[in-house]
Design an enzyme around this catalytic site. Structure first.
Site, short mmCIF file in Angstrom:
data_model
loop_
_atom_site.label_atom_id
_atom_site.label_comp_id
_atom_site.label_asym_id
_atom_site.label_seq_id
_atom_site.Cartn_x
_atom_site.Cartn_y
_atom_site.Cartn_z
N GLU A 22 -10.40 -0.11 -5.14
CA GLU A 22 -9.29 -0.71 -4.62
C GLU A 22 -9.82 -2.08 -4.19
O GLU A 22 -11.09 -2.57 -3.88
CB GLU A 22 -8.91 -0.31 -3.33
CG GLU A 22 -7.81 0.97 -3.76
CD GLU A 22 -6.86 1.34 -2.35
OE1 GLU A 22 -6.45 0.36 -2.02
OE2 GLU A 22 -7.00 2.46 -2.07
N HIS A 74 -2.72 -4.44 -10.25
CA HIS A 74 -3.23 -3.38 -10.97
C HIS A 74 -3.68 -3.60 -12.39
O HIS A 74 -2.92 -4.05 -13.05
CB HIS A 74 -2.57 -1.87 -10.84
CG HIS A 74 -2.51 -1.64 -9.45
ND1 HIS A 74 -3.49 -0.67 -8.75
CD2 HIS A 74 -1.53 -1.90 -8.43
CE1 HIS A 74 -2.96 -0.33 -7.63
NE2 HIS A 74 -1.65 -1.15 -7.41
N CYS A 88 1.04 -1.23 0.03
CA CYS A 88 -0.05 0.06 0.31
C CYS A 88 1.06 1.14 0.00
O CYS A 88 1.45 1.50 0.96
CB CYS A 88 -0.80 0.00 1.34
SG CYS A 88 -1.84 1.40 1.28
N CYS A 105 -5.03 5.97 -4.24
CA CYS A 105 -4.11 4.98 -4.32
C CYS A 105 -2.91 4.83 -4.60
O CYS A 105 -2.55 5.33 -5.82
CB CYS A 105 -5.14 3.62 -5.10
SG CYS A 105 -4.33 2.23 -5.08
N GLY A 141 -1.52 2.49 -7.05
CA GLY A 141 -2.50 2.75 -8.25
C GLY A 141 -2.14 3.77 -9.11
O GLY A 141 -1.96 3.78 -10.32
#
Length: 287
Positions: free
Chosen positions: A211, A162, A74, A220, A223
């Site tokens: 997410e 992703h 993360c 994100c 992301g």
């Protein structure tokens, strides 16, 4: 015994960060969902973070999504944790161990942090995908076969998977409609974070994301990295770009490849402390 926590966010992507370097912290999925809940009895967060002891860095960062599932990476949480560790040490850099590898963080301003997110995973097994495909544009579409609304997205792993759809207008992207459908698509055996990227200029990308295990979020970090990498691989963006998320902006710098291997991705942006508190002891909310 109650346990202290810090509520933080990176561009609105919010976290409950728990100190667990001196005593074990093993929440059940139900306990994670309770803490993450935004209704009565919950603290409210996109991810629950625990800092545990390690010889591989200043702390090991464990990450649970709001649905109770543990994940490997993360980006926004790494910036928040990096800031906490630097505040505690009085230094200007920190090393964070994760399931996806070690991350290096350093101060980029009074409340801003840069994190070296490592090299992106670009092979189909890195994502992972169910079958061999060119991750610059995989065989996936949404809508009628002869006139799909969305098609040929790129795929990137930033320690988590992703998929990035390129759209003409991110504000109109069907995040809540398409996100949950693609999140659990059979092509992604571990699930996937679903992004919608509007390349506004070679150095500017508007991005929205659904997410995995959380839903639509304001930002994100991994992301944003994936969006820039996917856009550059398609010839749509440079290797440095500002990624504009609902919660604010991140600066992404994909370093030049070295020795045939993908360069590391650097992510820079602000962090914020919302409040501190104490988790109840076991038998309170069960943690």
């Amino acid at each position: 015994m109650s346990r202290p926590f810090v509520k933080m966010n990176g561009l609105g992507n919010d976290f409950v960060v728990v100190e667990a370097r001196s005593s074990p912290f093993e929440p059940t999925p139900e306990e994670v969902r309770t803490i993450a809940g935004r209704g009565e009895g919950g603290i409210g967060c996109d991810q629950l973070i625990a800092l545990t002891a390690t010889s591989e860095g200043d702390a090991f960062m464990r990450i649970w999504n709001a649905d109770g599932g543990e994940v490997s990476a993360c980006g926004n949480a790494a910036r928040c944790v990096g800031w906490l560790l630097m505040q505690a040490s009085g230094g200007d850099q920190a090393t964070i161990a994760t399931r996806a590898g070690r991350l290096r963080a350093w101060a980029a301003g009074p409340r801003a942090v840069t994190v070296d997110m490592g090299a992106p995973g670009l092979g189909w097994r890195d994502i992972p995908l169910e079958e061999d495909m060119d991750t610059r544009g995989i065989e996936l579409q949404v809508g009628p076969v002869d006139a799909p609304h969305l098609h040929t997205p790129g795929c990137v792993s930033m320690g988590n998977p992703h998929v990035v759809f390129f759209v003409a207008d991110a504000a109109k992207a069907p995040v809540r409609e398409v996100g949950p459908m693609i999140e659990h698509h059979f092509l992604f055996p571990e699930g996937v974070n679903v992004g919608f990227a509007e390349v506004q200029a070679p150095d500017r990308i508007r991005y929205r994301v659904w997410e995995r295990g959380v839903g639509e979020t304001k930002a994100c970090g991994t992301g944003a990295c994936a969006a820039m990498v996917a856009a550059h691989r398609r010839g749509l963006a440079d290797r440095k770009a500002t990624v504009v998320l609902d919660g604010g902006e991140l600066r992404i710098d994909w370093r030049e490849d070295e020795g045939g291997a993908p360069g590391h991705v650097l992510m820079s942006g602000p962090v914020a402390v919302e409040f501190t508190g104490m988790l109840p002891p076991p038998g309170g909310r069960g943690v």
